[in-house]
Design a protein around this motif. Structure first.
Motif, PDB file in Angstrom:
ATOM      1  N   THR A  36       0.854  -1.188   0.000  1.00 29.81           N
ATOM      2  CA  THR A  36       0.000   0.000   0.000  1.00 29.81           C
ATOM      3  C   THR A  36       0.888   1.236   0.000  1.00 29.81           C
ATOM      4  OG1 THR A  36      -1.756  -1.125   1.207  1.00 29.81           O
ATOM      5  CG2 THR A  36      -1.761   1.268   1.301  1.00 29.81           C
ATOM      6  N   VAL A  37       0.534   2.213  -0.827  1.00 28.90           N
ATOM      7  CA  VAL A  37       1.251   3.477  -0.890  1.00 28.90           C
ATOM      8  C   VAL A  37       0.291   4.585  -0.475  1.00 28.90           C
ATOM      9  CG1 VAL A  37       2.304   5.165  -2.462  1.00 28.90           C
ATOM     10  CG2 VAL A  37       2.861   2.753  -2.687  1.00 28.90           C
ATOM     11  N   THR A  38       0.786   5.463   0.402  1.00 30.36           N
ATOM     12  CA  THR A  38      -0.003   6.609   0.835  1.00 30.36           C
ATOM     13  C   THR A  38       0.708   7.885   0.397  1.00 30.36           C
ATOM     14  OG1 THR A  38      -0.801   5.389   2.749  1.00 30.36           O
ATOM     15  CG2 THR A  38      -1.037   7.782   2.813  1.00 30.36           C
ATOM     16  N   LEU A  39      -0.031   8.773  -0.251  1.00 34.95           N
ATOM     17  CA  LEU A  39       0.489  10.069  -0.667  1.00 34.95           C
ATOM     18  C   LEU A  39      -0.131  11.125   0.241  1.00 34.95           C
ATOM     19  CD1 LEU A  39      -0.178   9.769  -4.513  1.00 34.95           C
ATOM     20  CD2 LEU A  39       1.787   8.919  -3.242  1.00 34.95           C
ATOM     21  N   LYS A  40       0.682  12.087   0.683  1.00 36.64           N
ATOM     22  CA  LYS A  40       0.185  13.190   1.508  1.00 36.64           C
ATOM     23  C   LYS A  40       0.838  14.477   1.050  1.00 36.64           C
ATOM     24  CE  LYS A  40      -0.628  10.499   5.676  1.00 36.64           C
ATOM     25  NZ  LYS A  40      -0.426  10.383   7.114  1.00 36.64           N
ATOM     26  N   ASN A  46      -7.486  27.861  -1.789  1.00 37.54           N
ATOM     27  CA  ASN A  46      -8.489  27.971  -2.857  1.00 37.54           C
ATOM     28  C   ASN A  46      -8.611  26.742  -3.745  1.00 37.54           C
ATOM     29  OD1 ASN A  46      -9.283  30.616  -2.109  1.00 37.54           O
ATOM     30  ND2 ASN A  46      -7.552  31.456  -3.238  1.00 37.54           N
ATOM     31  N   ALA A  47      -7.881  25.683  -3.454  1.00 35.12           N
ATOM     32  CA  ALA A  47      -7.985  24.461  -4.270  1.00 35.12           C
ATOM     33  C   ALA A  47      -9.278  23.736  -3.925  1.00 35.12           C
ATOM     34  CB  ALA A  47      -6.796  23.554  -4.037  1.00 35.12           C
ATOM     35  N   LYS A  48     -10.020  23.349  -4.944  1.00 35.37           N
ATOM     36  CA  LYS A  48     -11.250  22.586  -4.740  1.00 35.37           C
ATOM     37  C   LYS A  48     -11.011  21.098  -4.945  1.00 35.37           C
ATOM     38  CE  LYS A  48     -14.358  26.317  -5.589  1.00 35.37           C
ATOM     39  NZ  LYS A  48     -15.674  26.716  -5.966  1.00 35.37           N
ATOM     40  N   GLN A  49      -9.949  20.767  -5.666  1.00 35.32           N
ATOM     41  CA  GLN A  49      -9.607  19.367  -5.880  1.00 35.32           C
ATOM     42  C   GLN A  49      -8.150  19.241  -6.307  1.00 35.32           C
ATOM     43  OE1 GLN A  49     -12.245  17.876  -8.857  1.00 35.32           O
ATOM     44  NE2 GLN A  49     -11.502  19.201 -10.452  1.00 35.32           N
ATOM     45  N   TYR A  50      -7.655  18.023  -6.199  1.00 34.16           N
ATOM     46  CA  TYR A  50      -6.285  17.704  -6.577  1.00 34.16           C
ATOM     47  C   TYR A  50      -6.320  16.555  -7.576  1.00 34.16           C
ATOM     48  CZ  TYR A  50      -5.419  20.311  -2.298  1.00 34.16           C
ATOM     49  OH  TYR A  50      -5.399  21.283  -1.336  1.00 34.16           O
ATOM     50  N   VAL A  51      -5.416  16.585  -8.525  1.00 31.26           N
ATOM     51  CA  VAL A  51      -5.341  15.548  -9.546  1.00 31.26           C
ATOM     52  C   VAL A  51      -4.023  14.804  -9.362  1.00 31.26           C
ATOM     53  CG1 VAL A  51      -5.401  15.056 -12.017  1.00 31.26           C
ATOM     54  CG2 VAL A  51      -6.680  17.009 -11.106  1.00 31.26           C
ATOM     55  N   LYS A  69     -10.731  15.611  -3.341  1.00 28.10           N
ATOM     56  CA  LYS A  69     -10.843  16.863  -2.600  1.00 28.10           C
ATOM     57  C   LYS A  69      -9.973  16.835  -1.350  1.00 28.10           C
ATOM     58  CE  LYS A  69     -15.444  17.847  -4.284  1.00 28.10           C
ATOM     59  NZ  LYS A  69     -16.839  18.164  -3.959  1.00 28.10           N
ATOM     60  N   LYS A  70      -9.442  15.662  -1.022  1.00 25.56           N
ATOM     61  CA  LYS A  70      -8.610  15.490   0.174  1.00 25.56           C
ATOM     62  C   LYS A  70      -7.147  15.769  -0.144  1.00 25.56           C
ATOM     63  CE  LYS A  70     -11.669  11.912   1.937  1.00 25.56           C
ATOM     64  NZ  LYS A  70     -11.753  10.519   2.394  1.00 25.56           N
ATOM     65  N   SER A  71      -6.347  15.926   0.896  1.00 24.66           N
ATOM     66  CA  SER A  71      -4.901  16.136   0.703  1.00 24.66           C
ATOM     67  C   SER A  71      -4.132  14.848   0.993  1.00 24.66           C
ATOM     68  CB  SER A  71      -4.403  17.279   1.584  1.00 24.66           C
ATOM     69  OG  SER A  71      -4.639  16.990   2.939  1.00 24.66           O
ATOM     70  N   THR A  72      -4.804  13.722   0.773  1.00 26.18           N
ATOM     71  CA  THR A  72      -4.174  12.407   0.890  1.00 26.18           C
ATOM     72  C   THR A  72      -4.758  11.477  -0.177  1.00 26.18           C
ATOM     73  OG1 THR A  72      -5.801  11.538   2.438  1.00 26.18           O
ATOM     74  CG2 THR A  72      -3.873  12.610   3.387  1.00 26.18           C
ATOM     75  N   ALA A  73      -4.010  10.454  -0.502  1.00 22.07           N
ATOM     76  CA  ALA A  73      -4.493   9.425  -1.432  1.00 22.07           C
ATOM     77  C   ALA A  73      -3.826   8.115  -1.042  1.00 22.07           C
ATOM     78  CB  ALA A  73      -4.139   9.786  -2.867  1.00 22.07           C
ATOM     79  N   LYS A  74      -4.554   7.018  -1.195  1.00 21.84           N
ATOM     80  CA  LYS A  74      -4.017   5.704  -0.838  1.00 21.84           C
ATOM     81  C   LYS A  74      -4.270   4.740  -1.990  1.00 21.84           C
ATOM     82  CE  LYS A  74      -4.183   4.391   3.402  1.00 21.84           C
ATOM     83  NZ  LYS A  74      -4.538   3.879   4.738  1.00 21.84           N
ATOM     84  N   PHE A  75      -3.227   3.997  -2.347  1.00 14.78           N
ATOM     85  CA  PHE A  75      -3.319   2.996  -3.394  1.00 14.78           C
ATOM     86  C   PHE A  75      -2.941   1.654  -2.792  1.00 14.78           C
ATOM     87  CE2 PHE A  75      -2.506   7.055  -5.385  1.00 14.78           C
ATOM     88  CZ  PHE A  75      -3.504   7.102  -6.340  1.00 14.78           C
TER      89      PHE A  75
END
Length: 87
Positions: A36-40, A46-51, A69-75
């Protein structure tokens, strides 16, 4: 990783009403033995979303894998020994 204000839709990433904001700061990647990889990263004002984009060919090409819309992502369940780059 890019912060945007607006919306991105469609398979071909048709962009509508998007303002590209500053790049995210303190982008960190952690992994564990469960493949599992976690990005933070820090939120961008003013950011409404992250790509999130990933590359499996040493950074030659990147593919959009997540809009959040979060400042984290998990794969999860990544292939053992795979080399993936995120941005």
């Amino acid at each position: 990783m890019q912060a945007v204000k607006g919306s991105i839709t469609g398979k071909m990433s048709v962009v509508k009403n998007v303002t590209v904001l500053a790049k995210v700061q303190n982008f960190k990647v952690t992994s564990n033995k469960n493949r599992t990889v976690t990005l933070k990263w820090n939120k961008v004002k003013n950011a409404k979303q992250y790509v999130v984009f990933k590359s499996t060919n040493g950074g030659k090409t990147f593919k959009k894998v997540l809009t959040t819309k979060k400042s984290t992502a998990k794969f999860k369940n990544l292939k053992k020994g795979s080399k993936i780059q995120y941005k």
